[in-house]
Design a protein around this motif. Sequence first.
Motif, short mmCIF file in Angstrom:
data_model
loop_
_atom_site.label_atom_id
_atom_site.label_comp_id
_atom_site.label_asym_id
_atom_site.label_seq_id
_atom_site.Cartn_x
_atom_site.Cartn_y
_atom_site.Cartn_z
N GLY A 248 107.46 -120.30 -51.29
CA GLY A 248 106.34 -119.37 -51.39
C GLY A 248 106.71 -117.96 -50.96
O GLY A 248 106.29 -116.99 -51.57
N GLN A 249 107.53 -117.86 -49.93
CA GLN A 249 107.95 -116.54 -49.47
C GLN A 249 108.90 -115.87 -50.46
O GLN A 249 108.86 -114.67 -50.64
N ASP A 250 109.75 -116.66 -51.11
CA ASP A 250 110.64 -116.10 -52.14
C ASP A 250 109.81 -115.51 -53.27
O ASP A 250 110.11 -114.43 -53.77
N LYS B 126 108.44 -112.66 -42.87
CA LYS B 126 107.67 -113.17 -43.99
C LYS B 126 106.48 -112.25 -44.27
O LYS B 126 105.99 -111.59 -43.37
N ILE B 127 106.02 -112.26 -45.51
CA ILE B 127 104.82 -111.51 -45.88
C ILE B 127 103.62 -112.39 -45.53
O ILE B 127 103.43 -113.44 -46.14
N PRO B 128 102.82 -111.98 -44.53
CA PRO B 128 101.68 -112.82 -44.14
C PRO B 128 100.56 -112.81 -45.18
O PRO B 128 100.48 -111.92 -46.03
N ASP B 129 99.71 -113.81 -45.11
CA ASP B 129 98.61 -113.96 -46.07
C ASP B 129 97.74 -112.71 -46.15
O ASP B 129 97.38 -112.27 -47.24
N ALA B 130 97.38 -112.15 -45.00
CA ALA B 130 96.48 -110.98 -44.99
C ALA B 130 97.13 -109.79 -45.70
O ALA B 130 96.45 -109.08 -46.46
N LEU B 131 98.42 -109.59 -45.50
CA LEU B 131 99.10 -108.48 -46.17
C LEU B 131 99.23 -108.75 -47.66
O LEU B 131 99.07 -107.85 -48.48
N ALA B 132 99.50 -109.99 -48.03
CA ALA B 132 99.59 -110.35 -49.45
C ALA B 132 98.26 -110.03 -50.14
O ALA B 132 98.25 -109.43 -51.22
N GLU B 133 97.17 -110.40 -49.52
CA GLU B 133 95.84 -110.12 -50.10
C GLU B 133 95.59 -108.62 -50.17
O GLU B 133 95.06 -108.12 -51.17
N GLN B 134 96.00 -107.89 -49.15
CA GLN B 134 95.82 -106.44 -49.16
C GLN B 134 96.64 -105.79 -50.28
O GLN B 134 96.16 -104.88 -50.95
N MET B 135 97.85 -106.27 -50.49
CA MET B 135 98.69 -105.73 -51.57
C MET B 135 98.05 -106.00 -52.93
O MET B 135 98.03 -105.11 -53.79
N GLU B 136 97.51 -107.19 -53.11
CA GLU B 136 96.84 -107.52 -54.37
C GLU B 136 95.65 -106.60 -54.61
O GLU B 136 95.48 -106.09 -55.72
N GLN B 137 94.85 -106.39 -53.59
CA GLN B 137 93.67 -105.53 -53.73
C GLN B 137 94.07 -104.09 -54.00
O GLN B 137 93.51 -103.44 -54.88
N THR B 138 95.03 -103.59 -53.25
CA THR B 138 95.46 -102.20 -53.38
C THR B 138 96.03 -101.90 -54.76
O THR B 138 95.78 -100.83 -55.33
N PHE B 139 96.79 -102.85 -55.30
CA PHE B 139 97.46 -102.63 -56.58
C PHE B 139 96.78 -103.35 -57.75
O PHE B 139 97.40 -103.57 -58.79
N CYS B 140 95.49 -103.68 -57.58
CA CYS B 140 94.64 -104.22 -58.65
C CYS B 140 95.22 -105.48 -59.30
O CYS B 140 95.23 -105.62 -60.52
N LYS B 141 95.66 -106.39 -58.47
CA LYS B 141 96.15 -107.68 -58.95
C LYS B 141 95.13 -108.74 -58.59
O LYS B 141 94.41 -108.62 -57.60
N PRO B 142 95.04 -109.79 -59.38
CA PRO B 142 94.08 -110.85 -59.07
C PRO B 142 94.45 -111.57 -57.78
O PRO B 142 95.62 -111.64 -57.40
N ARG B 143 93.45 -112.10 -57.12
CA ARG B 143 93.67 -112.84 -55.87
C ARG B 143 94.67 -113.97 -56.11
O ARG B 143 94.55 -114.72 -57.07
N GLY B 144 95.67 -114.05 -55.25
CA GLY B 144 96.68 -115.09 -55.35
C GLY B 144 97.89 -114.71 -56.19
O GLY B 144 98.87 -115.45 -56.25
N TRP B 145 97.85 -113.57 -56.86
CA TRP B 145 98.93 -113.13 -57.74
C TRP B 145 100.27 -113.07 -57.02
O TRP B 145 101.29 -113.48 -57.58
N LEU B 146 100.28 -112.56 -55.80
CA LEU B 146 101.53 -112.38 -55.08
C LEU B 146 102.22 -113.71 -54.79
O LEU B 146 103.43 -113.75 -54.60
N SER B 147 101.49 -114.79 -54.79
CA SER B 147 102.05 -116.10 -54.47
C SER B 147 102.32 -116.96 -55.69
O SER B 147 102.80 -118.09 -55.56
N GLN B 148 102.03 -116.45 -56.88
CA GLN B 148 102.24 -117.23 -58.10
C GLN B 148 103.53 -116.80 -58.78
O GLN B 148 103.76 -115.61 -58.98
N SER B 149 104.34 -117.78 -59.14
CA SER B 149 105.59 -117.45 -59.82
C SER B 149 105.30 -116.96 -61.23
O SER B 149 104.29 -117.32 -61.84
#
Length: 83
Positions: A4-6, A48-71
């Motif tokens: 998941g972190q990769d 590691k990129i924590p969950d809260a930061l992953a969600e913040q990155m998705e929101q900031t860069f207009c990506k759907p929720r969970g995008w950062l964790s999906q291959s």
Amino acid sequence: MKTGQDIRWQRAQELLQENALDIATMAACLGQDETKLQAMLSAQPSRKIPDALAEQMEQTFCKPRGWLSQSDDGGISFDLFGA
């Protein structure tokens, strides 16, 4: 097999590239400490990129929720600019 972190690291690299950002600029956009973000996004990450930061990155860069964790499996692209 990627962990998941990769996947999060790879997706964060995609955000940097598609938005033409360096880590310092991304840190400023996210209101995060540059040193901590560098430790997460460098070529050899020590944090590691924590969950809260992953969600913040998705929101900031207009990506759907969970995008950062999906291959990226060649499925639907959520790139708003068609790159």
